[in-house]
Structures are given as structure tokens and as C-alpha cells.
Write an enzyme that holds these catalytic residues in place. Structure first.
Site, PDB file in Angstrom:
ATOM      1  CB  SER A 124      -9.335   2.140   1.402  1.00 42.57           C
ATOM      2  OG  SER A 124      -8.947   1.069   2.212  1.00 42.57           O
ATOM      3  CE1 TYR A 148      -4.643   5.654   2.962  1.00 46.06           C
ATOM      4  CE2 TYR A 148      -5.679   3.750   4.007  1.00 46.06           C
ATOM      5  CZ  TYR A 148      -5.319   4.438   2.868  1.00 46.06           C
ATOM      6  OH  TYR A 148      -5.651   3.942   1.631  1.00 46.06           O
ATOM      7  CE  LYS A 152      -7.282   6.552   0.467  1.00 44.58           C
ATOM      8  NZ  LYS A 152      -6.927   7.269  -0.740  1.00 44.58           N
TER       9      LYS A 152
HETATM   10  P1  NAD Z   1       1.491   4.323  -3.945  1.00 47.56           P
HETATM   11  O1  NAD Z   1       2.124   4.984  -2.769  1.00 47.56           O
HETATM   12  O2  NAD Z   1       2.268   3.318  -4.698  1.00 47.56           O
HETATM   13  O3  NAD Z   1       0.982   5.438  -4.971  1.00 47.56           O
HETATM   14  C1  NAD Z   1       0.578   6.718  -4.563  1.00 47.56           C
HETATM   15  C2  NAD Z   1       1.302   7.725  -5.428  1.00 47.56           C
HETATM   16  O4  NAD Z   1       0.899   9.037  -5.041  1.00 47.56           O
HETATM   17  C3  NAD Z   1       2.826   7.661  -5.275  1.00 47.56           C
HETATM   18  O5  NAD Z   1       3.401   7.580  -6.559  1.00 47.56           O
HETATM   19  C4  NAD Z   1       3.185   8.966  -4.578  1.00 47.56           C
HETATM   20  O6  NAD Z   1       4.459   9.434  -4.986  1.00 47.56           O
HETATM   21  C5  NAD Z   1       2.050   9.879  -5.020  1.00 47.56           C
HETATM   22  N1  NAD Z   1       1.725  10.977  -4.108  1.00 47.56           N
HETATM   23  C6  NAD Z   1       1.463  10.946  -2.782  1.00 47.56           C
HETATM   24  N2  NAD Z   1       1.187  12.179  -2.319  1.00 47.56           N
HETATM   25  C7  NAD Z   1       1.266  13.024  -3.372  1.00 47.56           C
HETATM   26  C8  NAD Z   1       1.084  14.421  -3.537  1.00 47.56           C
HETATM   27  N3  NAD Z   1       0.781  15.216  -2.514  1.00 47.56           N
HETATM   28  N4  NAD Z   1       1.237  14.949  -4.773  1.00 47.56           N
HETATM   29  C9  NAD Z   1       1.558  14.162  -5.827  1.00 47.56           C
HETATM   30  N5  NAD Z   1       1.751  12.840  -5.726  1.00 47.56           N
HETATM   31  C10 NAD Z   1       1.604  12.264  -4.517  1.00 47.56           C
HETATM   32  O7  NAD Z   1       0.098   3.714  -3.436  1.00 47.56           O
HETATM   33  P2  NAD Z   1      -0.911   2.728  -4.171  1.00 47.56           P
HETATM   34  O8  NAD Z   1      -0.894   1.436  -3.449  1.00 47.56           O
HETATM   35  O9  NAD Z   1      -0.705   2.771  -5.626  1.00 47.56           O
HETATM   36  O10 NAD Z   1      -2.286   3.437  -3.794  1.00 47.56           O
HETATM   37  C11 NAD Z   1      -2.913   4.362  -4.655  1.00 47.56           C
HETATM   38  C12 NAD Z   1      -4.158   4.891  -3.966  1.00 47.56           C
HETATM   39  O11 NAD Z   1      -5.011   3.815  -3.632  1.00 47.56           O
HETATM   40  C13 NAD Z   1      -3.881   5.639  -2.662  1.00 47.56           C
HETATM   41  O12 NAD Z   1      -4.764   6.725  -2.571  1.00 47.56           O
HETATM   42  C14 NAD Z   1      -4.199   4.610  -1.609  1.00 47.56           C
HETATM   43  O13 NAD Z   1      -4.610   5.198  -0.402  1.00 47.56           O
HETATM   44  C15 NAD Z   1      -5.343   3.855  -2.256  1.00 47.56           C
HETATM   45  N6  NAD Z   1      -5.498   2.488  -1.752  1.00 47.56           N
HETATM   46  C16 NAD Z   1      -4.435   1.640  -1.774  1.00 47.56           C
HETATM   47  C17 NAD Z   1      -4.577   0.346  -1.280  1.00 47.56           C
HETATM   48  C18 NAD Z   1      -3.406  -0.596  -1.239  1.00 47.56           C
HETATM   49  O14 NAD Z   1      -3.459  -1.562  -0.465  1.00 47.56           O
HETATM   50  N7  NAD Z   1      -2.363  -0.403  -2.020  1.00 47.56           N
HETATM   51  C19 NAD Z   1      -5.813  -0.067  -0.808  1.00 47.56           C
HETATM   52  C20 NAD Z   1      -6.895   0.818  -0.817  1.00 47.56           C
HETATM   53  C21 NAD Z   1      -6.720   2.100  -1.299  1.00 47.56           C
HETATM   54  C1  WQD Z   2      -3.389  -8.475   5.642  1.00 50.02           C
HETATM   55  C2  WQD Z   2      -3.474  -9.576   6.693  1.00 50.02           C
HETATM   56  C3  WQD Z   2      -2.718  -8.870   8.855  1.00 50.02           C
HETATM   57  C4  WQD Z   2       1.432  -8.193   7.645  1.00 50.02           C
HETATM   58  C5  WQD Z   2      -4.187  -2.637   4.663  1.00 50.02           C
HETATM   59  C6  WQD Z   2      -4.797  -1.323   5.063  1.00 50.02           C
HETATM   60  C7  WQD Z   2      -5.994  -1.054   4.222  1.00 50.02           C
HETATM   61  C8  WQD Z   2      -5.657  -1.153   2.726  1.00 50.02           C
HETATM   62  C9  WQD Z   2      -4.954  -2.417   2.393  1.00 50.02           C
HETATM   63  C10 WQD Z   2      -5.111   1.016   1.940  1.00 50.02           C
HETATM   64  C11 WQD Z   2      -3.991  -9.094   8.040  1.00 50.02           C
HETATM   65  C12 WQD Z   2      -1.806  -9.926   8.305  1.00 50.02           C
HETATM   66  C13 WQD Z   2       0.082  -8.480   7.692  1.00 50.02           C
HETATM   67  C14 WQD Z   2       2.353  -9.076   8.260  1.00 50.02           C
HETATM   68  C15 WQD Z   2       0.502 -10.472   8.923  1.00 50.02           C
HETATM   69  N1  WQD Z   2      -4.764  -0.122   2.324  1.00 50.02           N
HETATM   70  N2  WQD Z   2      -0.374  -9.597   8.324  1.00 50.02           N
HETATM   71  N3  WQD Z   2       1.841 -10.172   8.893  1.00 50.02           N
HETATM   72  O1  WQD Z   2      -4.409  -4.662   7.034  1.00 50.02           O
HETATM   73  O2  WQD Z   2      -5.941  -5.888   5.440  1.00 50.02           O
HETATM   74  O3  WQD Z   2      -5.148  -3.658   4.856  1.00 50.02           O
HETATM   75  O4  WQD Z   2      -3.846  -2.595   3.277  1.00 50.02           O
HETATM   76  O5  WQD Z   2      -6.222   1.486   1.919  1.00 50.02           O
HETATM   77  O6  WQD Z   2      -6.422   0.226   4.569  1.00 50.02           O
HETATM   78  O7  WQD Z   2      -5.166  -1.391   6.436  1.00 50.02           O
HETATM   79  O8  WQD Z   2      -3.560  -5.504   4.780  1.00 50.02           O
HETATM   80  O9  WQD Z   2      -1.526  -6.654   4.025  1.00 50.02           O
HETATM   81  O10 WQD Z   2      -1.410  -5.204   6.100  1.00 50.02           O
HETATM   82  O11 WQD Z   2      -2.660  -7.364   6.175  1.00 50.02           O
HETATM   83  O12 WQD Z   2       0.098 -11.482   9.502  1.00 50.02           O
HETATM   84  O13 WQD Z   2       3.559  -8.859   8.276  1.00 50.02           O
HETATM   85  O14 WQD Z   2      -2.150 -10.054   6.948  1.00 50.02           O
HETATM   86  O15 WQD Z   2      -2.910  -9.055  10.249  1.00 50.02           O
HETATM   87  O16 WQD Z   2      -4.739 -10.151   8.585  1.00 50.02           O
HETATM   88  P1  WQD Z   2      -4.806  -4.963   5.657  1.00 50.02           P
HETATM   89  P2  WQD Z   2      -2.196  -6.135   5.245  1.00 50.02           P
END
Ligand code: NAD
Ligand code: WQD
Length: 337
Positions: A124, A148, A152
Site C-alpha cells: 500500500s 495496519y 504492510k
Molecule cells: P477486502 O477486505 O475486500 O479483501 C480482503 C479479503 O481477505 C477479504 O475477502 C477477507 O475475508 C480476506 N481475509 C482477511 N484475513 C484473512 C485470513 N486470515 N484468511 C483468509 N482470508 C482472509 O480488502 P481489499 O480492499 O480487497 O484489499 C485487498 C488487499 O489489498 C489487502 O491486503 C489490503 O490491505 C490491500 N490494500 C487495499 C487498499 C484499499 O484501499 N482497498 C489499498 C492498499 C492495499
Molecule cells: C481519502 C481522502 C481523507 C473519508 C486509506 C488507507 C490507505 C489505503 C487506502 C489500504 C483523505 C478524506 C475520507 C471521509 C474525508 N488502504 N476523507 N471524509 O486515507 O488516503 O487511504 O485507504 O492500504 O492505507 O489509509 O483513503 O478514502 O480514507 O481518504 O474527507 O469520510 O478523503 O481525509 O483526504 P486514505 P480514504
């Protein structure tokens, strides 16, 4: 030979399954469904007309996970499974470290046992902490401010150490910026449980009438309109990036790290405006204090992924909003609709 997708029933995982199946890969999903439902996979099958073998398994269940590797011929793993809510991770650090770190260690041990040494890992942009400048390049300093983000960063370190010790591993670390949007069909998308933590589901749930107003977390940042700026990327672009990464793994690249973003930053107000236009209604908002831990601006330099993976994001802001809105409108209660 098949690709094992951990967390494949989740938001990014389900979209990646579609792209993998469309590209001709055999797909196996391992997910404990703690933040998803099997319905997403039923819909992936419908979209693609292809089958997925699904195992409801927790990565912490070593025996059951091993059985998957015994049964299936796995070529590579895309490892999405993990807990991802920043605020919750501050409240429940042990659960986050156990699930994300221990879960990955169990997976890596079993992969090594079976000689499966190809992995794409979901990292991330959070690993860049508070970047000094933008756009962010892969060689910028790394840090994390919440459990979190620390999981990562630790998992990236673990994978780097693993490669250092045994260079027969092929590891691709993908650092996602802010994934949004949904598949064009409007049948799969992001389905957060309870009140959303992230901006876009908050906006779409307000637009559909489930929530009253969007809180804008700060309008006094040093940005053009005072609200936070992020690099929002269409989830299907992200999914395509994983197919490119799997192709790259086949060429035995060693260890590589890529930003997956668009390189363009949009503010919270930009996003509210874009969504209002797409859904044809005003989205009410109120200004709230800054959210602790937030940074002002975050967007990627995604040129390395372009050069080495031949990947770049193709879908613009309007398409992201239209697709997110189609999913939300068709499924106001997510997969429970
Ligand atoms: P999500 O929660 O929709 O998907 C994650 C999946 O993993 C879920 O289906 C959950 O049931 C499963 N899971 C969690 N722990 C588990 C375990 N111990 N065993 C088996 N399954 C398990 O999340 P997402 O948004 O699809 O994110 C996927 C990956 O990408 C995550 O690792 C997340 O940290 C990373 N990521 C997400 C974002 C984002 O903003 N969505 C941004 C950067 C990184
Ligand atoms: C986006 C912008 C907030 C909610 C997060 C995780 C990051 C990654 C992606 C997993 C920011 C603003 C938000 C609201 C708002 N996930 N905001 N009102 O914080 O960039 O990233 O998700 O890895 O690790 O930190 O995403 O969508 O929460 O926020 O004003 O109700 O929107 O301040 O500027 P963020 P976000």
C-alpha cells in the site's frame, strides 16, 4: 497450473479474479470470508462464464491451507488476504499483527514446502508514511504510523529478507494508491461492513440515501482547495496490473516493487463534485476536523510499472465514478441486496 488468490472474495481480489480468468488463468481462491461473501465469487463466475475453485479457509489454519497445496497445482500466489482498516488496527493491534503477519508467515512456509516461490503481495502507499514530496517514487523512504501500515511494511521487509536468503523466490510488491470504482457490469464492487472508513463508499452511500452527509476531514490543508488530495485508481486497472505482475513472475524477475496509481491527484471536493455530476444529485457535505494521521497530498509516480510491467491506468475519474455509482445503485445493501 493455477494461480492461488488469497482474499479473492474481497474487493480487489474479486476484480482480479475476473481479469485472471479472462486472461486464461485457472483460479483458486482461499478466503475466510471475514470481510466478504461467497456471493462475489458467484458473480465473478457469471461475469466470466468460467469456474473458480473456492476454499473457505483462514490463512492461520496451517493444516487446511496445506491441503490446498496438496490438491492443486499452484504456480503462483497473489496474496490479498488481510485486515485493512487503519482505525480498527489502532484499536486491535494484536488481531492485525496476528492475522496479517502470522497469516502471511504460514502461507510463505507452506509455499516453500511445496516449492511454490512466486508471489505477488498487496502492499500500500501507506508504506510511504508522510512523503516529503510528490509524486512518490518506489525508492522514497518508508515508514508507517499505525499497526495496519506497519504490517504492510513488516511484510515487505519479510519478503525482502526471504529473497535475500533464497534468490530462487520471485516476489512482486505492488503498492496500491486509492482503489475505487467497480466492474462495468455493476455486479461486483466494494462492500464495506458498517459505516465506511474510506471516502468513496461514504460518498456513494450518501448519494444512495443510506448516510446523511459526507464529512470532509479538513479544508485547511496546503492544497489548491484545502482538502486532502489522493491518487484514486480504478479497481479494474489495478486488477489488470496484477495480471501483468503474474506475467512478469513467469519471467523470474527476482524481487520488484511497483506503485500502482494514476499519477493524478484529486481532492475531496473534486470527488464530491464528480460524483454529484454522475449521479445527478447534490451530495451534502459538512467540514469536519482533520482526521488524525492523514496527510495532505499523496499521488504516485507510476512510471516504473509502465516501463517494466507495460502497465498503466487507463480509466479516468468519470469512469471511476460511473462504475462505483452503478454498483452502489444496483446493490444498495452490497452483496446482501
Ligand atoms: P477486502 O477486505 O475486500 O479483501 C480482503 C479479503 O481477505 C477479504 O475477502 C477477507 O475475508 C480476506 N481475509 C482477511 N484475513 C484473512 C485470513 N486470515 N484468511 C483468509 N482470508 C482472509 O480488502 P481489499 O480492499 O480487497 O484489499 C485487498 C488487499 O489489498 C489487502 O491486503 C489490503 O490491505 C490491500 N490494500 C487495499 C487498499 C484499499 O484501499 N482497498 C489499498 C492498499 C492495499
Ligand atoms: C481519502 C481522502 C481523507 C473519508 C486509506 C488507507 C490507505 C489505503 C487506502 C489500504 C483523505 C478524506 C475520507 C471521509 C474525508 N488502504 N476523507 N471524509 O486515507 O488516503 O487511504 O485507504 O492500504 O492505507 O489509509 O483513503 O478514502 O480514507 O481518504 O474527507 O469520510 O478523503 O481525509 O483526504 P486514505 P480514504
Amino acid at each position: 497450473m493455477a494461480i492461488l488468490v488469497t482474499g479473492g472474495a474481497g474487493y480487489i481480489g474479486s476484480h482480479t479474479c475476473v481479469e485472471l480468468l479472462n486472461a486464461g488463468y485457472e483460479v483458486i481462491v482461499a478466503d475466510n470470508l471475514c470481510n466478504s461473501s461467497e456471493e462475489s465469487l458467484a458473480r465473478v463466475k457469471k461475469i466470466t462464464g468460467k469456474d473458480i475453485r473456492f476454499y473457505k479457509v483462514d490463512l492461520l489454519w496451517e493444516k487446511e491451507l496445506r491441503e490446498i497445496f496438496q490438491k492443486e497445482k499452484i504456480e503462483a500466489v497473489i496474496h490479498f488476504a488481510g485486515l485493512k482498516a487503519v482505525g480498527e488496527s489502532v484499536q486491535k493491534p494484536l488481531e492485525y499483527y496476528h492475522n496479517n503477519i502470522t497469516g502471511t508467515l504460514v502461507l510463505l512456509h507452506i509455499m516453500r514446502e511445496f516449492g511454490v516461490k512466486n508471489i505477488v503481495f498487496s502492499s500500500s502507499a501507506t508504506v510511504y508514511g508522510k512523503p516529503e514530496t510528490v509524486p512518490i517514487k518506489e525508492d522514497f523512504p518508508l515508514s508507517a504510523t499505525n499497526p495496519y501500515g506497519k504490517t504492510k511494511l513488516m511484510l515487505e521487509d519479510i519478503l525482502r529478507d526471504l529473497y535475500q536468503a533464497d534468490s530462487s523466490w520471485n516476489v512482486i510488491l505492488l503498492r496500491y494508491f486509492n482503489p475505487i470504482g467497480a466492474h462495468k457490469s455493476g455486479t461486483i464492487g466494494e462492500d464495506p461492513q458498517g459505516i465506511p472508513n474510506n471516502l468513496i463508499p461514504y460518498i456513494t452511500q450518501t448519494a444512495v440515501g443510506k448516510l446523511e452527509t459526507v464529512g470532509v476531514f479538513g479544508n485547511d490543508y496546503d492544497t489548491p482547495d484545502g482538502s486532502g488530495v489522493r491518487d484514486y485508481i480504478h479497481v479494474v486497472d489495478l486488477a489488470e496490473g496484477h495480471v501483468k505482475a503474474v506475467e512478469k513472475l513467469a519471467g523470474q524477475p527476482g524481487i520488484r516493487t511497483y506503485n500502482l496509481g494514476t499519477g493524478i491527484g484529486y481532492s475531496v471536493f473534486d470527488m464530491i463534485k464528480a460524483f454529484s455530476q454522475v449521479c445527478g444529485k447534490e451530495i451534502p457535505y459538512v467540514i469536519k476536523p482533520r482526521r488524525p494521521g492523514d496527510i495532505a497530498v499523496c499521488y504516485a509516480d507510476a512510471s516504473l510499472a509502465k516501463e517494466e510491467l507495460d502497465w498503466s491506468a487507463k480509466r479516468g475519474l468519470d469512469e471511476m465514478c460511473e462504475d462505483a455509482w452503478r454498483w452502489q445503485e444496483n446493490n444498495p445493501m452490497g452483496y446482501r441486496s
